[in-house]
Motif scaffolding. Structure first.
Motif, PDB file in Angstrom:
ATOM      1  N   ARG A  62       0.829  -1.208   0.000  1.00  0.00           N
ATOM      2  CA  ARG A  62       0.000   0.000   0.000  1.00  0.00           C
ATOM      3  C   ARG A  62       0.860   1.253   0.000  1.00  0.00           C
ATOM      4  N   GLY A  63       2.145   1.111   0.219  1.00  0.00           N
ATOM      5  CA  GLY A  63       3.039   2.253   0.274  1.00  0.00           C
ATOM      6  C   GLY A  63       3.236   2.725   1.701  1.00  0.00           C
ATOM      7  N   ASN A  64       3.699   3.959   1.824  1.00  0.00           N
ATOM      8  CA  ASN A  64       3.941   4.556   3.140  1.00  0.00           C
ATOM      9  C   ASN A  64       3.129   5.837   3.257  1.00  0.00           C
ATOM     10  N   TRP A  65       2.722   6.117   4.476  1.00  0.00           N
ATOM     11  CA  TRP A  65       1.912   7.310   4.732  1.00  0.00           C
ATOM     12  C   TRP A  65       2.789   8.555   4.664  1.00  0.00           C
ATOM     13  N   ASP A  66       2.355   9.524   3.873  1.00  0.00           N
ATOM     14  CA  ASP A  66       3.050  10.814   3.790  1.00  0.00           C
ATOM     15  C   ASP A  66       2.163  11.844   4.485  1.00  0.00           C
ATOM     16  N   PRO A  67       2.611  12.333   5.657  1.00  0.00           N
ATOM     17  CA  PRO A  67       1.773  13.270   6.411  1.00  0.00           C
ATOM     18  C   PRO A  67       1.562  14.606   5.682  1.00  0.00           C
ATOM     19  N   GLU A  68       2.531  15.020   4.882  1.00  0.00           N
ATOM     20  CA  GLU A  68       2.368  16.285   4.144  1.00  0.00           C
ATOM     21  C   GLU A  68       1.310  16.157   3.049  1.00  0.00           C
ATOM     22  N   LEU A  69       1.385  15.077   2.287  1.00  0.00           N
ATOM     23  CA  LEU A  69       0.422  14.861   1.211  1.00  0.00           C
ATOM     24  C   LEU A  69      -0.892  14.279   1.725  1.00  0.00           C
ATOM     25  N   ARG A  70      -0.806  13.719   2.934  1.00  0.00           N
ATOM     26  CA  ARG A  70      -1.960  13.080   3.566  1.00  0.00           C
ATOM     27  C   ARG A  70      -2.512  11.942   2.710  1.00  0.00           C
ATOM     28  N   GLU A  71      -1.579  11.139   2.187  1.00  0.00           N
ATOM     29  CA  GLU A  71      -1.960   9.960   1.421  1.00  0.00           C
ATOM     30  C   GLU A  71      -0.823   8.953   1.436  1.00  0.00           C
ATOM     31  N   MET A  72      -1.158   7.733   1.046  1.00  0.00           N
ATOM     32  CA  MET A  72      -0.150   6.691   0.927  1.00  0.00           C
ATOM     33  C   MET A  72       0.622   6.942  -0.370  1.00  0.00           C
ATOM     34  N   THR A  96     -10.905   7.372 -15.691  1.00  0.00           N
ATOM     35  CA  THR A  96     -12.043   8.214 -15.285  1.00  0.00           C
ATOM     36  C   THR A  96     -11.812   9.704 -15.489  1.00  0.00           C
ATOM     37  N   GLY A  97     -10.551  10.115 -15.627  1.00  0.00           N
ATOM     38  CA  GLY A  97     -10.253  11.541 -15.706  1.00  0.00           C
ATOM     39  C   GLY A  97     -10.237  12.205 -14.336  1.00  0.00           C
ATOM     40  N   GLU A  98     -10.327  11.411 -13.281  1.00  0.00           N
ATOM     41  CA  GLU A  98     -10.371  11.930 -11.913  1.00  0.00           C
ATOM     42  C   GLU A  98      -9.181  11.404 -11.115  1.00  0.00           C
ATOM     43  N   HIS A  99      -8.666  12.258 -10.227  1.00  0.00           N
ATOM     44  CA  HIS A  99      -7.588  11.829  -9.330  1.00  0.00           C
ATOM     45  C   HIS A  99      -8.199  11.584  -7.956  1.00  0.00           C
ATOM     46  N   GLU A 100      -7.959  10.386  -7.427  1.00  0.00           N
ATOM     47  CA  GLU A 100      -8.441  10.044  -6.087  1.00  0.00           C
ATOM     48  C   GLU A 100      -7.344   9.294  -5.351  1.00  0.00           C
ATOM     49  N   GLN A 101      -7.391   9.355  -4.028  1.00  0.00           N
ATOM     50  CA  GLN A 101      -6.385   8.666  -3.222  1.00  0.00           C
ATOM     51  C   GLN A 101      -6.541   7.149  -3.313  1.00  0.00           C
ATOM     52  N   LEU A 102      -7.756   6.657  -3.227  1.00  0.00           N
ATOM     53  CA  LEU A 102      -8.071   5.231  -3.381  1.00  0.00           C
ATOM     54  C   LEU A 102      -7.425   4.338  -2.332  1.00  0.00           C
ATOM     55  N   ASP A 103      -7.063   4.897  -1.181  1.00  0.00           N
ATOM     56  CA  ASP A 103      -6.375   4.100  -0.159  1.00  0.00           C
ATOM     57  C   ASP A 103      -7.198   2.889   0.283  1.00  0.00           C
ATOM     58  N   SER A 104      -8.470   3.080   0.553  1.00  0.00           N
ATOM     59  CA  SER A 104      -9.308   1.980   1.030  1.00  0.00           C
ATOM     60  C   SER A 104      -9.489   0.890  -0.036  1.00  0.00           C
ATOM     61  N   PRO A 105      -9.853   1.244  -1.273  1.00  0.00           N
ATOM     62  CA  PRO A 105      -9.974   0.185  -2.278  1.00  0.00           C
ATOM     63  C   PRO A 105      -8.650  -0.545  -2.543  1.00  0.00           C
ATOM     64  N   ILE A 106      -7.536   0.173  -2.489  1.00  0.00           N
ATOM     65  CA  ILE A 106      -6.223  -0.463  -2.689  1.00  0.00           C
ATOM     66  C   ILE A 106      -5.965  -1.470  -1.577  1.00  0.00           C
ATOM     67  N   LYS A 107      -6.237  -1.076  -0.343  1.00  0.00           N
ATOM     68  CA  LYS A 107      -6.032  -1.985   0.796  1.00  0.00           C
ATOM     69  C   LYS A 107      -6.889  -3.239   0.645  1.00  0.00           C
ATOM     70  N   ILE A 108      -8.153  -3.075   0.299  1.00  0.00           N
ATOM     71  CA  ILE A 108      -9.061  -4.215   0.152  1.00  0.00           C
ATOM     72  C   ILE A 108      -8.598  -5.129  -0.975  1.00  0.00           C
ATOM     73  N   ALA A 109      -8.198  -4.559  -2.091  1.00  0.00           N
ATOM     74  CA  ALA A 109      -7.751  -5.369  -3.234  1.00  0.00           C
ATOM     75  C   ALA A 109      -6.471  -6.139  -2.899  1.00  0.00           C
ATOM     76  N   ILE A 110      -5.532  -5.475  -2.255  1.00  0.00           N
ATOM     77  CA  ILE A 110      -4.283  -6.158  -1.883  1.00  0.00           C
ATOM     78  C   ILE A 110      -4.575  -7.283  -0.897  1.00  0.00           C
ATOM     79  N   ASP A 111      -5.436  -7.016   0.087  1.00  0.00           N
ATOM     80  CA  ASP A 111      -5.813  -8.069   1.041  1.00  0.00           C
ATOM     81  C   ASP A 111      -6.450  -9.254   0.310  1.00  0.00           C
TER      82      ASP A 111
END
Length: 161
Positions: free
Chosen positions: A110-120, A136-151
């Motif tokens: 999932r990467g590492n948490w970056d407190p400045e960017l507030r994202e993985m 989609t043409g949209e930028h999203e963090q997607l942290d939760s879906p990434i975690k679920i998919a990796i799990d």
């Protein structure tokens, strides 16, 4: 567009105009489709071109398809399902499953948490976000879906071993 907005759009732009067209194509309106001269020359009585019958058939099929879709969307609304969530999870799952399938030894993280960017941050989250952006043409963090998919991939890897 939300499911409710799609329902409204389908009703306004497909169903309501289709109803009007169906009425206009009714038997009582057949004379509107023939020029008097054609009817006299054909001497076959009231005449409705075959194309109109085919169009009516296609229109009925379209209406049935749209009504079915509206019922499905109404069920989604009733159950609180948001199609945007489904799209998001589908894109993330597909991207990670493909990555794992073609590069099975590549470590999924999932990467590492970056407190400045507030994202993985990391290769895998950037890979998924880029695919999501291109799709989609949209930028999203997607942290939760990434975690679920990796799990999910890790669980399936454990089951297959």
């Amino acid at each position: 567009m939300s499911a409710t907005q799609r329902i409204t759009w389908l009703e306004r732009n497909i169903l309501h105009p289709a109803e009007r067209l169906e009425q206009a194509l009714g038997d009582e309106n057949k004379p509107h489709f023939v020029h008097w001269e054609s009817e006299l020359l054909d001497r076959r009585g009231p005449y409705l071109p075959q194309d109109i019958d085919d169009f009516s058939s296609s229109l009925n099929a379209l209406r049935d398809q749209v009504e079915g879709l509206i019922k499905t969307l109404e069920t989604d609304v009733d159950q609180g399902i948001k199609s945007t969530d489904e799209f998001r999870f589908s894109i993330v799952f597909d991207a990670l499953h493909d990555l794992h399938e073609f590069f099975p030894d590549f470590p999924l993280s999932r990467g590492n948490w970056d407190p400045e960017l507030r994202e993985m941050i990391g290769i895998v989250p950037e890979f998924v976000r880029r695919i999501f952006l291109e799709t989609t043409g949209e930028h999203e963090q997607l942290d939760s879906p990434i975690k679920i998919a990796i799990d999910d991939i890790r669980k399936s890897r454990t089951k297959s071993n």
